[in-house]
Motif scaffolding. Structure first.
Motif, mmCIF file in Angstrom:
data_model
loop_
_atom_site.group_PDB
_atom_site.id
_atom_site.type_symbol
_atom_site.label_atom_id
_atom_site.label_comp_id
_atom_site.label_asym_id
_atom_site.label_seq_id
_atom_site.Cartn_x
_atom_site.Cartn_y
_atom_site.Cartn_z
ATOM 1 N N THR A 39 -6.379 3.037 9.891
ATOM 2 C CA THR A 39 -5.373 3.788 8.955
ATOM 3 C C THR A 39 -4.541 2.367 8.227
ATOM 4 O O THR A 39 -4.513 1.458 8.029
ATOM 5 N N ARG A 40 -3.919 2.830 7.143
ATOM 6 C CA ARG A 40 -3.092 2.564 6.006
ATOM 7 C C ARG A 40 -1.872 2.053 6.609
ATOM 8 O O ARG A 40 -1.901 2.779 7.398
ATOM 9 N N ILE A 41 -1.558 0.756 6.249
ATOM 10 C CA ILE A 41 -0.103 -0.116 6.637
ATOM 11 C C ILE A 41 1.104 -0.142 5.404
ATOM 12 O O ILE A 41 1.108 0.441 4.367
ATOM 13 N N GLY A 42 2.112 0.640 5.563
ATOM 14 C CA GLY A 42 3.136 1.120 4.828
ATOM 15 C C GLY A 42 3.492 1.927 4.579
ATOM 16 O O GLY A 42 4.024 2.518 3.279
ATOM 17 N N ILE A 43 2.811 3.246 4.429
ATOM 18 C CA ILE A 43 3.350 4.531 4.093
ATOM 19 C C ILE A 43 3.518 6.247 5.111
ATOM 20 O O ILE A 43 2.698 7.496 5.425
ATOM 21 N N ASP A 44 4.316 5.537 5.778
ATOM 22 C CA ASP A 44 5.616 6.404 6.744
ATOM 23 C C ASP A 44 5.330 7.572 6.913
ATOM 24 O O ASP A 44 5.799 8.971 7.042
ATOM 25 N N TYR A 45 5.736 7.052 4.992
ATOM 26 C CA TYR A 45 6.533 8.372 4.261
ATOM 27 C C TYR A 45 5.948 9.422 3.631
ATOM 28 O O TYR A 45 5.696 10.824 2.886
ATOM 29 N N ARG A 84 -8.220 2.287 5.170
ATOM 30 C CA ARG A 84 -7.783 0.698 5.655
ATOM 31 C C ARG A 84 -9.497 0.453 5.779
ATOM 32 O O ARG A 84 -9.619 1.270 6.749
ATOM 33 N N PHE A 85 -9.817 0.047 4.857
ATOM 34 C CA PHE A 85 -10.677 -1.012 5.484
ATOM 35 C C PHE A 85 -10.718 -2.723 5.906
ATOM 36 O O PHE A 85 -10.547 -3.858 4.479
ATOM 37 N N TYR A 86 -11.829 -3.165 6.039
ATOM 38 C CA TYR A 86 -11.441 -4.800 6.760
ATOM 39 C C TYR A 86 -12.576 -5.541 7.632
ATOM 40 O O TYR A 86 -13.301 -4.617 8.537
ATOM 41 N N ILE A 87 -12.927 -6.378 6.908
ATOM 42 C CA ILE A 87 -14.571 -7.338 7.615
ATOM 43 C C ILE A 87 -13.189 -7.738 9.711
ATOM 44 O O ILE A 87 -12.585 -8.093 9.327
ATOM 45 N N LYS A 88 -14.848 -7.333 10.081
ATOM 46 C CA LYS A 88 -14.166 -7.449 11.669
ATOM 47 C C LYS A 88 -14.331 -8.581 11.784
ATOM 48 O O LYS A 88 -15.339 -9.972 11.866
ATOM 49 N N ASP A 89 -13.437 -8.961 12.914
ATOM 50 C CA ASP A 89 -12.847 -10.851 13.655
ATOM 51 C C ASP A 89 -12.824 -12.196 12.183
ATOM 52 O O ASP A 89 -13.039 -12.386 12.286
ATOM 53 N N ASN A 90 -12.470 -10.738 11.292
ATOM 54 C CA ASN A 90 -12.180 -11.919 9.895
ATOM 55 C C ASN A 90 -10.366 -12.312 10.139
ATOM 56 O O ASN A 90 -9.957 -11.470 10.795
ATOM 57 N N ASN A 91 -10.354 -13.579 9.657
ATOM 58 C CA ASN A 91 -9.144 -14.415 10.067
ATOM 59 C C ASN A 91 -8.010 -14.226 9.446
ATOM 60 O O ASN A 91 -6.289 -14.489 9.474
#
Length: 209
Positions: free
Chosen positions: A181-187, A197-204
């Motif tokens: 899920t995305r961040i900062g969109i509780d509204y 939301r997409f990110y590279i696994k284990d990336n620092n």
């Protein structure tokens, strides 16, 4: 090689995932900096209450969302920071991808000076991880601001995306993608639960797991 307009002229969720690993390039004042895109978020106006153009809303601020795929949509948050998005799908359809985090690769001293007013060799290990691990941070690090709003990344020589390069790391193009899920969109009511939301696994260098 620059990423083409055809790349961005596709399904927004696909583009958001396939931007991971690609290289963001920024040139200014005769300087060049590069970073690997490691985290993105998709926004799809017609159905997404977290998008500025939800329900096909049209205001001067959100006009770039309706522009050509591959142009930049840069807006301010809290009156202090900027967020950098790239328009997707097709002209007239308000959709785009927020570039949320970047792994710095080239021009480290310039990036460090932009963020911390100090050289890369002088900053702490924690600061090195925090150079561009959030939308506001990466805009500071890469000197992206309101002047880049509407910039066409396909024809621009100062802000664009390049294809991935294995030369930076043997495993540069070999990674798993986390979808969450995305961040900062509780509204945003039900949209806060969309796994966009997409990110590279284990990336620092991502903003948050």
């Amino acid at each position: 090689m620059k990423v083409s307009r055809e790349f961005f002229s596709r399904d927004t969720l696909v583009v958001a995932k396939e931007l991971l690993g690609k290289i963001l390039v920024r040139e200014f004042d005769g300087k060049i900096i590069k970073g690997r895109i490691v985290e993105t978020e998709a926004y799809i106006g017609p159905i997404d209450k977290a998008c500025h153009a939800y329900g096909l809303k049209k205001t001067p601020k959100v006009e770039p969302l309706y522009g050509e795929p591959g142009i930049a949509y840069v807006y301010s948050i809290y009156g202090m920071y900027y967020c950098f998005n790239i328009i997707t799908k097709e002209k007239g359809s308000p959709e785009g991808v927020l570039i949320r985090a970047i792994e710095p690769l080239e021009g480290l001293n310039i990036i460090s000076e932009n963020r911390f007013k100090d050289s890369y060799e002088n900053i702490t290990k924690a600061q090195k991880k925090n150079l561009a691990n959030g939308p506001g941070k990466l805009c500071i690090a890469f000197n992206i601001n309101k002047q880049n709003n509407w910039e066409d990344l396909i024809i621009s020589d100062s802000l664009y995306v390049e294809e991935s390069q294995k030369s930076y790391n043997e495993k540069f193009c070999d990674f798993d993608i986390v979808e969450t899920t995305r961040i900062g969109i509780d509204y945003a009511e039900e949209a806060r639960y969309f796994p966009w939301r997409f990110y590279i696994k284990d990336n620092n260098f991502i903003s948050k797991k």
